[in-house]
Scaffold this motif. Structure first.
Motif, PDB file in Angstrom:
ATOM      1  N   TRP A 131      51.521  49.711  45.160  1.00 58.08           N
ATOM      2  CA  TRP A 131      50.365  49.039  44.584  1.00 58.08           C
ATOM      3  C   TRP A 131      50.684  47.552  44.523  1.00 58.08           C
ATOM      4  O   TRP A 131      51.680  47.148  43.932  1.00 58.08           O
ATOM      5  N   VAL A 132      49.843  46.733  45.130  1.00 60.15           N
ATOM      6  CA  VAL A 132      50.055  45.290  45.190  1.00 60.15           C
ATOM      7  C   VAL A 132      48.887  44.607  44.487  1.00 60.15           C
ATOM      8  O   VAL A 132      47.748  44.675  44.950  1.00 60.15           O
ATOM      9  N   ASP A 133      49.181  43.992  43.338  1.00 58.17           N
ATOM     10  CA  ASP A 133      48.146  43.347  42.520  1.00 58.17           C
ATOM     11  C   ASP A 133      46.975  44.289  42.263  1.00 58.17           C
ATOM     12  O   ASP A 133      45.805  43.918  42.355  1.00 58.17           O
ATOM     13  N   GLY A 134      47.307  45.539  41.935  1.00 64.68           N
ATOM     14  CA  GLY A 134      46.291  46.520  41.566  1.00 64.68           C
ATOM     15  C   GLY A 134      45.631  47.238  42.719  1.00 64.68           C
ATOM     16  O   GLY A 134      44.809  48.138  42.490  1.00 64.68           O
ATOM     17  N   ARG A 135      45.967  46.904  43.958  1.00 69.06           N
ATOM     18  CA  ARG A 135      45.381  47.561  45.130  1.00 69.06           C
ATOM     19  C   ARG A 135      46.387  48.540  45.717  1.00 69.06           C
ATOM     20  O   ARG A 135      47.535  48.190  45.970  1.00 69.06           O
ATOM     21  N   VAL A 186      53.253  59.596  36.943  1.00 67.07           N
ATOM     22  CA  VAL A 186      52.423  58.705  37.764  1.00 67.07           C
ATOM     23  C   VAL A 186      51.258  58.187  36.933  1.00 67.07           C
ATOM     24  O   VAL A 186      50.464  58.973  36.393  1.00 67.07           O
ATOM     25  N   LEU A 187      51.170  56.871  36.819  1.00 67.42           N
ATOM     26  CA  LEU A 187      50.049  56.259  36.113  1.00 67.42           C
ATOM     27  C   LEU A 187      48.768  56.386  36.929  1.00 67.42           C
ATOM     28  O   LEU A 187      48.796  56.523  38.157  1.00 67.42           O
ATOM     29  N   THR A 188      47.644  56.326  36.238  1.00 65.44           N
ATOM     30  CA  THR A 188      46.358  56.335  36.918  1.00 65.44           C
ATOM     31  C   THR A 188      46.078  54.962  37.539  1.00 65.44           C
ATOM     32  O   THR A 188      46.725  53.961  37.201  1.00 65.44           O
ATOM     33  N   GLU A 189      45.110  54.922  38.423  1.00 72.97           N
ATOM     34  CA  GLU A 189      44.732  53.654  39.046  1.00 72.97           C
ATOM     35  C   GLU A 189      44.320  52.633  37.991  1.00 72.97           C
ATOM     36  O   GLU A 189      44.719  51.463  38.054  1.00 72.97           O
ATOM     37  N   ARG A 190      43.550  53.054  37.017  1.00 75.14           N
ATOM     38  CA  ARG A 190      43.099  52.132  35.968  1.00 75.14           C
ATOM     39  C   ARG A 190      44.280  51.591  35.175  1.00 75.14           C
ATOM     40  O   ARG A 190      44.331  50.398  34.846  1.00 75.14           O
ATOM     41  N   ILE A 192      47.419  51.267  36.227  1.00 74.29           N
ATOM     42  CA  ILE A 192      48.205  50.357  37.065  1.00 74.29           C
ATOM     43  C   ILE A 192      47.509  49.015  37.184  1.00 74.29           C
ATOM     44  O   ILE A 192      48.153  47.957  37.148  1.00 74.29           O
ATOM     45  N   ARG A 193      46.214  49.009  37.310  1.00 71.09           N
ATOM     46  CA  ARG A 193      45.489  47.742  37.373  1.00 71.09           C
ATOM     47  C   ARG A 193      45.650  46.947  36.089  1.00 71.09           C
ATOM     48  O   ARG A 193      45.666  45.706  36.108  1.00 71.09           O
ATOM     49  N   ALA A 194      45.816  47.640  34.967  1.00 65.86           N
ATOM     50  CA  ALA A 194      46.023  46.953  33.697  1.00 65.86           C
ATOM     51  C   ALA A 194      47.360  46.243  33.655  1.00 65.86           C
ATOM     52  O   ALA A 194      47.559  45.332  32.848  1.00 65.86           O
ATOM     53  N   PHE A 195      48.296  46.646  34.519  1.00 66.27           N
ATOM     54  CA  PHE A 195      49.597  45.975  34.568  1.00 66.27           C
ATOM     55  C   PHE A 195      49.445  44.530  35.030  1.00 66.27           C
ATOM     56  O   PHE A 195      50.328  43.716  34.815  1.00 66.27           O
TER      57      PHE A 195
END
Length: 229
Positions: A131-135, A186-190, A192-195
């Motif tokens: 995941w790169v900058d939430g993508r 494994v974190l969810t997409e949401r 990980i984007r919060a990171f």
């Protein structure tokens, strides 16, 4: 005067063999070396059937983009194996677990600008992604039913070919690393984007937690207070 005070603060934080909290600091590896590294203290043993590993990272492209160079981003080694290593190699990102081939992802190389980088993997399916900058990258299947073994050491800055040694200068990390966090799921997409947010409100990291991290600093590594930047 402010710049001089900051420089003094940075220099005072440098020690050939020092330990301390890394919270609210970043680690600067200023040049190639076979001696500079930081050993991290996990919250619990890395006995993992799944994980999410995240960090904020930037590199010196003049060094790490050199033709044929491999750059270690994260290393976890037991006495016998490289249990989990992240790399930038051949202009791509990759990771390896235990011996054998790795999972290669055709992603753009890291740059001088800070990147929020995460890696997820889950044993029962073998599915992994960067995941790169939430993508998220395209998923790959890798080491299905494998398990990361405990009893190792976590190192930033070098790739240990023995338990904590046999470093190669041409594989060393050159750049900045901070906010290294790891979960045993494994974190969810949401999540990980919060990171991407500095004040992150997702699940508390339960394997590596930067806000409470102890680091053993060896060699020429600068521990820089982020509040002064």
């Amino acid at each position: 005067m402010k710049c001089a005070a900051l420089l003094l603060c940075v220099v005072l934080s440098l020690d050939s063999a020092s330990s301390g909290h890394l919270s609210e600091n970043l680690l600067l590896f200023p040049k190639e070396s076979n001696t500079a590294y930081v050993q991290l203290t996990p919250l619990k043993p890395l006995s993992l059937s799944a994980f999410t590993l995240c960090m904020r990272i930037s590199v010196d492209p003049h060094v790490v983009d050199a033709e044929g160079r491999e750059t270690i981003l994260f290393a976890y080694r037991t006495k016998d194996f490289d249990e989990l290593n992240l790399w930038q190699e051949k202009g791509q990102l990759s990771f390896y677990m235990s011996s054998g081939t790795g999972a290669i992802f055709p992603l753009k190389p890291l740059s001088t600008f800070r990147t929020n980088l995460c890696l997820t993997w889950e044993s029962s399916s073998g599915l992994a992604a960067f995941w790169v900058d939430g993508r998220r990258s395209m998923l790959q299947e890798y080491r299905k039913n494998h398990r990361v073994q405990p009893g190792g050491v976590v190192i930033l800055g070098q790739d240990p070919d023995t338990f904590v040694g046999d470093f190669e200068e041409k594989q060393s990390f050159v750049g900045e690393i901070s906010d290294v966090n790891m979960w045993d799921f494994v974190l969810t997409e949401r999540q990980i984007r919060a990171f991407n947010e500095k004040y992150w409100l997702g699940p508390i990291p339960n394997v590596l937690r930067w806000s409470e991290m102890e680091g053993d600093v060896k060699g020429e590594v600068l521990v820089v207070p982020e509040k002064n930047l």
